[in-house]
Scaffold this motif. Structure first.
Motif, PDB file in Angstrom:
ATOM      1  N   UNK A  68       0.811  -1.213   0.000  1.00  0.00           N
ATOM      2  CA  UNK A  68       0.000   0.000   0.000  1.00  0.00           C
ATOM      3  C   UNK A  68       0.850   1.272   0.000  1.00  0.00           C
ATOM      4  N   UNK A  69       1.972   1.268   0.690  1.00  0.00           N
ATOM      5  CA  UNK A  69       2.785   2.485   0.738  1.00  0.00           C
ATOM      6  C   UNK A  69       3.582   2.684  -0.540  1.00  0.00           C
ATOM      7  N   UNK A 129       6.984   4.741   5.629  1.00  0.00           N
ATOM      8  CA  UNK A 129       6.121   4.970   6.805  1.00  0.00           C
ATOM      9  C   UNK A 129       6.883   5.014   8.119  1.00  0.00           C
ATOM     10  N   UNK A 130       8.171   4.665   8.099  1.00  0.00           N
ATOM     11  CA  UNK A 130       8.964   4.729   9.331  1.00  0.00           C
ATOM     12  C   UNK A 130       9.827   5.987   9.401  1.00  0.00           C
ATOM     13  N   UNK A 131       9.748   6.843   8.387  1.00  0.00           N
ATOM     14  CA  UNK A 131      10.541   8.076   8.360  1.00  0.00           C
ATOM     15  C   UNK A 131       9.628   9.260   8.653  1.00  0.00           C
ATOM     16  N   UNK A 132       9.622   9.688   9.887  1.00  0.00           N
ATOM     17  CA  UNK A 132       8.722  10.763  10.302  1.00  0.00           C
ATOM     18  C   UNK A 132       9.117  12.105   9.692  1.00  0.00           C
ATOM     19  N   UNK A 133      10.367  12.227   9.236  1.00  0.00           N
ATOM     20  CA  UNK A 133      10.822  13.490   8.661  1.00  0.00           C
ATOM     21  C   UNK A 133      10.434  13.630   7.193  1.00  0.00           C
ATOM     22  N   UNK A 134       9.970  12.545   6.591  1.00  0.00           N
ATOM     23  CA  UNK A 134       9.562  12.587   5.191  1.00  0.00           C
ATOM     24  C   UNK A 134       8.068  12.921   5.116  1.00  0.00           C
ATOM     25  N   UNK A 135       7.758  14.080   4.585  1.00  0.00           N
ATOM     26  CA  UNK A 135       6.360  14.474   4.467  1.00  0.00           C
ATOM     27  C   UNK A 135       6.096  14.928   3.040  1.00  0.00           C
ATOM     28  N   UNK A 136       4.912  15.442   2.794  1.00  0.00           N
ATOM     29  CA  UNK A 136       4.566  15.902   1.458  1.00  0.00           C
ATOM     30  C   UNK A 136       3.979  14.815   0.590  1.00  0.00           C
ATOM     31  N   UNK A 189      -1.665   4.418   9.769  1.00  0.00           N
ATOM     32  CA  UNK A 189      -0.246   4.409  10.127  1.00  0.00           C
ATOM     33  C   UNK A 189       0.004   5.445  11.217  1.00  0.00           C
ATOM     34  N   UNK A 190       0.903   5.117  12.131  1.00  0.00           N
ATOM     35  CA  UNK A 190       1.220   6.060  13.210  1.00  0.00           C
ATOM     36  C   UNK A 190       1.854   7.331  12.654  1.00  0.00           C
ATOM     37  N   UNK A 191       2.652   7.186  11.616  1.00  0.00           N
ATOM     38  CA  UNK A 191       3.267   8.375  11.010  1.00  0.00           C
ATOM     39  C   UNK A 191       2.188   9.323  10.494  1.00  0.00           C
ATOM     40  N   UNK A 225       8.181   3.661  18.382  1.00  0.00           N
ATOM     41  CA  UNK A 225       9.147   4.225  17.461  1.00  0.00           C
ATOM     42  C   UNK A 225       8.711   4.316  16.019  1.00  0.00           C
ATOM     43  N   UNK A 226       7.416   4.306  15.736  1.00  0.00           N
ATOM     44  CA  UNK A 226       6.964   4.373  14.346  1.00  0.00           C
ATOM     45  C   UNK A 226       6.155   5.632  14.078  1.00  0.00           C
ATOM     46  N   UNK A 227       6.701   6.765  14.444  1.00  0.00           N
ATOM     47  CA  UNK A 227       6.073   8.014  14.054  1.00  0.00           C
ATOM     48  C   UNK A 227       5.606   8.869  15.224  1.00  0.00           C
ATOM     49  N   UNK A 228       5.449   8.308  16.421  1.00  0.00           N
ATOM     50  CA  UNK A 228       4.970   9.107  17.536  1.00  0.00           C
ATOM     51  C   UNK A 228       6.088   9.313  18.545  1.00  0.00           C
TER      52      UNK A 228
END
Length: 373
Positions: free
Chosen positions: A270-271, A278-285, A339-341, A370-373
């Motif tokens: 799905x991702x 989905x494990x990289x909280x700094x990746x957005x957009x 997803x937590x992210x 450790x998966x986004x929160x």
């Protein structure tokens, strides 16, 4: 001759329109006393408009009952560009964290337990433990043989005792693995013990259950006895010889079919559609601004309860007049979990864009650390 008909419980009466706005004191309806509050505030003007971030499903921002109640990003323009340079291009009314491309909408996602099972199964999927020792299947020996303990015992315990119970796919896999262990390591032992205890007699469920010794059996033997005991249900004669045949010839196909059914049911990759880690909280957009989805009816209902036009004659009346709904979609179908992210970034988006209230709907069965929160 007539037949007596069973009594059917009376159908519950349909709720009165606008019941949630009423008062028990004045109308004998357990509502939120909204109408009473507006009567008390008659003649007063609200000091300001309140922005409510609705985090959860999609929404129909063009629904007539929500006209004038949808939040609009004052720094964005309807040109598909990131005019406000916040990393979310075209976010006029919010953001869809489950979007892909310009207007693609991901409608199905996994349960979190299934995601974690797929993440960890290559490492632990063929590993069994009796609580102290570890075993893997050796195809040359035809048995599960002892192996060194897992280097990360905490992660293994998380997989075994937290992930598997919350993963339908994982439970199906683990059931097949334990049944394989029973066939490879325990069945001959059970057979020998039973024939020693009950020579020259038919062996049924009661005789088999006598093998259980909870105080001395290790965890794998206990599970083996439980799973073997269940096999008696699939042996019409209730005889041990038929149970052995069932375990060796019938159950493997049943367990394989169960796993295949869960595998085919579950959304995968799905991702990859969305294009983020989905494990990289700094990746957005990632995602897009398309908020209309298959579950938009649910989100539109929530938004209507909060802020549908109170002079609306075609649907429900909302609770608040001076409110704007900001939509942040992180939920897909009811069978999946967010997803937590996405949860974390949706909250951050709401805060950064001035939300006064955050309405957070999702509730997962599993929250990995450790998966986004």
């Amino acid at each position: 001759m007539g037949w007596a008909q069973p009594l059917q419980p009376a159908a519950a009466p349909a709720p009165e329109p606008g019941w949630h706005l009423k008062s028990f004191d004045t109308e004998s309806v357990y509502g939120a006393e909204v109408t009473q509050a507006y009567e008390y505030l008659a003649g007063r003007k609200p000091l300001r408009t309140v922005t409510v971030a609705l985090i959860g499903p999609g929404i129909d921002v063009e629904h007539e009952a929500l006209a004038g109640s949808i939040w609009t990003n004052p720094r964005e323009e309807a040109n598909g560009l990131d005019n406000d340079q916040n990393g979310y291009p075209g976010d006029l009314h919010g953001w869809n964290f489950l979007g892909y491309g310009i207007d693609g909408v991901l409608e199905r996602v996994c349960r979190f337990g299934d995601r974690e099972f797929l993440r960890l199964t290559e490492k632990y999927g063929t590993l069994l433990s009796n609580g102290t020792e570890f075993y893997r299947y050796d195809p040359h020996a035809g048995k599960f043989l002892p192996v060194p303990a897992s280097e990360d015992r905490e992660e293994y315990d998380y997989y075994r005792y937290v992930v598997l119970p919350e993963s339908p796919l994982g439970k199906s896999h683990q059931g097949g693995l334990i049944m394989h262990y029973v066939r490879a390591n325990l069945l001959d032992e059970f057979d020998r013990q039973l024939k020693e205890r009950f020579p020259d007699q038919k062996i049924g469920t009661a005789e088999f259950n006598s093998l259980a010794d909870p105080e001395n059996d290790d965890e794998l033997r206990q599970m083996g006895i439980v799973f073997t005991g269940i096999a008696f249900q699939f042996a019409p004669s209730g005889d041990w010889e038929e149970v052995k045949h069932t375990l060796r010839e019938v159950q493997p196909a049943m367990m394989e079919e169960s796993y295949r059914t869960e595998w085919e049911r579950m959304p995968r990759n799905e991702r990859e559609w969305i294009g983020d880690d989905p494990l990289d909280i700094d990746q957005k957009g990632y995602g897009n601004s398309e908020l209309l989805s298959e579950n938009a009816g649910e989100g539109t209902l929530y938004a209507g309860i909060i802020g549908a036009a109170r002079d609306n004659e075609t649907g429900m009346k909302g609770i608040a007049d001076s409110v704007r709904i900001m939509t942040l979609r992180i939920e897909a179908d009811a069978a999946g979990e967010p997803y937590l992210k996405d949860m974390a970034l949706a909250i951050r988006y709401a805060v950064d864009n001035g939300a006064d209230i955050i309405q957070f709907n999702p509730s997962n069965t599993l929250y990995p650390p450790g998966q986004g929160l």
